[in-house]
Motif scaffolding. Structure first.
Motif, short mmCIF file in Angstrom:
data_model
loop_
_atom_site.label_atom_id
_atom_site.label_comp_id
_atom_site.label_asym_id
_atom_site.label_seq_id
_atom_site.Cartn_x
_atom_site.Cartn_y
_atom_site.Cartn_z
N ALA A 170 4.46 3.84 -17.74
CA ALA A 170 3.33 4.20 -16.89
C ALA A 170 2.95 5.67 -17.04
N VAL A 171 3.94 6.53 -17.24
CA VAL A 171 3.63 7.96 -17.30
C VAL A 171 3.66 8.53 -18.71
N SER A 172 4.16 7.76 -19.69
CA SER A 172 4.21 8.28 -21.07
C SER A 172 3.43 7.38 -22.03
N GLY A 173 3.69 6.08 -21.97
CA GLY A 173 2.93 5.14 -22.79
C GLY A 173 3.60 4.82 -24.11
N PHE A 174 3.91 3.54 -24.32
CA PHE A 174 4.39 3.04 -25.61
C PHE A 174 4.13 1.54 -25.65
N SER A 175 4.27 0.94 -26.81
CA SER A 175 3.91 -0.45 -27.01
C SER A 175 4.83 -1.38 -26.22
N LEU A 176 4.23 -2.35 -25.53
CA LEU A 176 5.01 -3.35 -24.79
C LEU A 176 5.86 -4.19 -25.74
N ASP B 6 0.83 -1.21 0.00
CA ASP B 6 0.00 0.00 0.00
C ASP B 6 0.87 1.26 0.00
N ALA B 7 1.98 1.19 0.73
CA ALA B 7 2.89 2.34 0.76
C ALA B 7 3.48 2.59 -0.63
N GLY B 8 3.81 1.51 -1.32
CA GLY B 8 4.32 1.65 -2.68
C GLY B 8 3.32 2.30 -3.61
N ALA B 9 2.04 1.91 -3.48
CA ALA B 9 0.99 2.46 -4.34
C ALA B 9 0.79 3.95 -4.09
N GLU B 10 0.72 4.34 -2.82
CA GLU B 10 0.49 5.75 -2.49
C GLU B 10 1.69 6.61 -2.88
N LEU B 11 2.90 6.09 -2.63
CA LEU B 11 4.11 6.84 -2.99
C LEU B 11 4.18 7.03 -4.51
N GLY B 12 3.89 5.96 -5.26
CA GLY B 12 3.89 6.06 -6.72
C GLY B 12 2.84 7.03 -7.23
N ARG B 13 1.66 7.04 -6.59
CA ARG B 13 0.58 7.94 -7.03
C ARG B 13 0.99 9.40 -6.86
N ILE B 14 1.58 9.71 -5.70
CA ILE B 14 1.97 11.10 -5.44
C ILE B 14 3.06 11.55 -6.41
N LEU B 15 4.07 10.70 -6.59
CA LEU B 15 5.17 11.07 -7.50
C LEU B 15 4.68 11.12 -8.95
N GLN C 157 1.63 11.92 -10.00
CA GLN C 157 0.86 13.16 -10.17
C GLN C 157 1.77 14.37 -10.33
N LYS C 158 2.81 14.43 -9.49
CA LYS C 158 3.73 15.55 -9.56
C LYS C 158 4.55 15.53 -10.85
N ALA C 159 4.90 14.32 -11.32
CA ALA C 159 5.65 14.21 -12.58
C ALA C 159 4.78 14.68 -13.74
N LEU C 160 3.48 14.35 -13.69
CA LEU C 160 2.56 14.74 -14.77
C LEU C 160 2.32 16.25 -14.78
N SER C 161 2.18 16.83 -13.59
CA SER C 161 1.84 18.26 -13.50
C SER C 161 3.06 19.16 -13.65
N ALA C 162 4.17 18.77 -13.01
CA ALA C 162 5.35 19.64 -13.02
C ALA C 162 6.44 19.18 -13.99
N GLY C 163 6.51 17.84 -14.24
CA GLY C 163 7.52 17.30 -15.16
C GLY C 163 8.93 17.54 -14.64
N GLY C 164 9.89 17.60 -15.53
CA GLY C 164 11.27 17.93 -15.18
C GLY C 164 11.85 17.09 -14.08
N ALA C 165 12.23 17.75 -12.98
CA ALA C 165 12.89 17.08 -11.86
C ALA C 165 11.99 16.02 -11.22
N TRP C 166 10.66 16.26 -11.18
CA TRP C 166 9.74 15.28 -10.59
C TRP C 166 9.69 14.02 -11.43
N TYR C 167 9.72 14.16 -12.72
CA TYR C 167 9.73 12.99 -13.61
C TYR C 167 11.00 12.18 -13.37
#
Length: 521
Positions: free
Chosen positions: A420-426, A339-348, A350-360
């Motif tokens: 997960a954050v950009s998307g391309f073919s497996l 559960d900690a992994g899921a919440e940590l990934g969700r927060i990071l 969201q921040k990577a999507l909104s702010a990009g750059g260093a968060w990504y």
């Protein structure tokens, strides 16, 4: 086995993960205090559970597997060996709790899938390929040729399967690598190899790697049959849309917990409520993981092994240790760690999507570090690394194996987070990756190729496939959508094939250099 030494090593594997999550959870990705406290308790349970589980494996599953393989081979009846191998593969796979979860997850997205027939297809695939693996050992066929032919067939079949089913097929290989079954299958292969090849270490590995091909091929064929009808095609289209909208994740060893529900459960209620709520399910999972192998032990003891009372007592005690350790380990995994992994990934995410750059960059780097560390705490990885060191007579150090395995897993998680954050073919990753793995076999010593393909099967165990998978699901929910976290287990299973074979080539070059220096002296 020195239990204190084992406890120290398991603690070294888990504690860095705890420290990293705490550092992020108290700073850039703030998590509630009760959430973090529950995570720490879960981490301590992992350490104690893994230590006890490994003690039990050393006492029971490992010697039982090796004795059974050697005794079956000594009967000098190839049909008996192959039929028994198929039955073992079918029973332990069909009873694997993760397979039941996996089947339910697939059916929740592809409604035309029949869970029973889907489960049996995977079990048949594992049984057939365990037969093929042992037949290869008995007939002394080259492992590389066996793997090459199998993967050519697998990828040829994959071109006839819709893309929506590719990730499911490759993830299914992770669903069969349970913490009880993998040590038994590996030990069984070593037992057969020791009788048939005069302890030739090159034939001691590869059975788990070959067995992991079976479920992938079985699911691909199941997909072809299912998608041939127009109804299947319509259902697939609806399923793809449903997957994209709902963010449902399908993966081998993942729990059935929904991300949102898991997060809510973790952030509310008292400290120990999540542990109590999952205990019944975990007890059931551990029991059904160990029962098939214990039943095989009883049958083999009566019919084949005929060990002394002292030996039987030792193995029974080992099973009890393994069972108890597995419950404690899984309680830690599902009680708060994933559960900690899921919440940590969700927060990071969201921040990577909104702010990009260093968060990504932070998201990717965090995934790389967690993937590299956490694979070293996998129960089956411990068993494999110890067996490699024993069979090789200490020439291959387990620490070196863990380093290369960690690097491979880290790269896999990094690629998964990128998707997960950009998307391309497996397929754009899997096809070149497996082609590179096949190419490396030309230059890699046979034993290292066997270890590499075994490693692919054991890397995606219950810890990697819950915490890291939950982290990726969380990142996807905050990034491009849950459908892009699909195929994480496939990537985790692929990268060790490349990393460990590179290790083998390096090892071979060092050996030649050492031999050259000795000749000059």
């Amino acid at each position: 086995m020195n239990i204190l030494f084992k406890f120290k090593e398991t603690a070294v594997s888990v504690l860095p993960v705890i420290l990293i999550v705490l550092a992020l959870g108290l700073t850039v990705a703030p998590l509630e205090k009760i959430f973090l406290l529950r995570f720490v308790i879960s981490g301590l349970l992992l350490i104690f559970g893994l230590t006890l589980f490994l003690l039990g494996v050393d006492l029971s599953i490992q010697p039982m597997g090796e004795r059974s393989g050697a005794a079956l081979t000594a009967k000098k009846s190839l049909p008996l060996l192959l039929i028994t191998a198929f039955v073992i593969g079918f029973i332990v796979t069909a009873a694997e709790p993760d397979i039941q979860v996996f089947g339910s997850q697939v059916k929740s997205v592809f409604h035309f899938v029949n869970k029973t027939s889907f489960t049996f297809a995977i079990a048949v695939g594992v049984g057939i390929f365990i037969m093929i693996g042992l037949l290869r050992t008995v007939l002394k066929l080259p492992l590389k040729i066996t793997l090459l032919i199998s993967y050519i067939i697998l990828f040829a079949v994959s071109f006839f399967v819709p893309n929506a089913f590719i990730g499911i097929a490759f993830d299914s290989g992770g669903a069969t690598t349970g913490p009880m079954t993998v040590p038994f299958i590996m030990s069984l292969g070593i037992g057969v190899a020791r009788v048939m090849t005069s302890k030739d270490e090159n034939s001691s590995f590869g059975l788990t790697g070959i067995a992991s091909i079976g479920p992938v091929l079985a699911v691909l064929i199941y997909g072809i049959v299912s998608f041939t009808s127009s109804a299947g095609s319509e259902a697939a289209a609806g399923a793809a849309a449903s997957l994209a909208e709902s963010g449902v994740e399908i993966a081998g060893d993942c729990t059935a917990l929904d991300f949102a529900a898991a997060t809510e459960s973790s952030l509310t209620g008292n400290l120990f409520k999540p542990f109590a709520s999952v205990f019944g399910e975990i007890f059931h999972e551990a029991l059904f993981s160990i029962l098939p192998i214990f039943a095989l032990f009883v049958i083999f003891q009566i019919w084949l092994l005929k060990m002394t009372a002292r030996q039987v007592t030792r193995i029974v005690i080992g099973f009890i240790y393994s069972f108890t350790g597995l419950i404690i380990f899984l309680l830690g995994v599902h009680g708060g760690f994933s559960d900690a992994g899921a919440e940590l990934g969700r927060i990071l995410g969201q921040k990577a999507l909104s702010a990009g750059g260093a968060w990504y960059l932070l998201l990717i780097v965090t995934g790389l570090i967690l993937g590299a560390i956490i694979v070293c705490a996998e129960p089956a990885v411990w068993v494999l690394s110890e067996q490699v060191e024993q069979v090789s007579g200490g020439t291959i150090k387990r620490k070196m194996l863990l380093v290369f395995l960690s690097v491979g897993t880290a790269i896999a998680i990094g690629i998964a987070l990128w998707r997960a954050v950009s998307g391309f073919s497996l397929k754009s990753v899997l096809i070149p990756g497996y082609l590179l793995a096949m190419l490396l076999m030309l230059f890699c010593p046979a034993m290292f190729s066997g270890i590499a393909f075994d490693s692919g099967g054991v890397a995606s165990g219950p810890l990697t496939s819950t915490f890291v998978l939950s982290f990726t699901i969380g990142a996807a929910s905050g990034g491009s959508g849950g459908s892009e976290s699909f195929g994480v287990i496939a990537l985790v299973a692929m990268m060790p094939l490349i990393a460990i074979q590179i290790m083998g080539i390096v090892f071979k070059m060092k050996q030649k250099k050492t031999e050259g220096e000795v000749e000059h002296v």
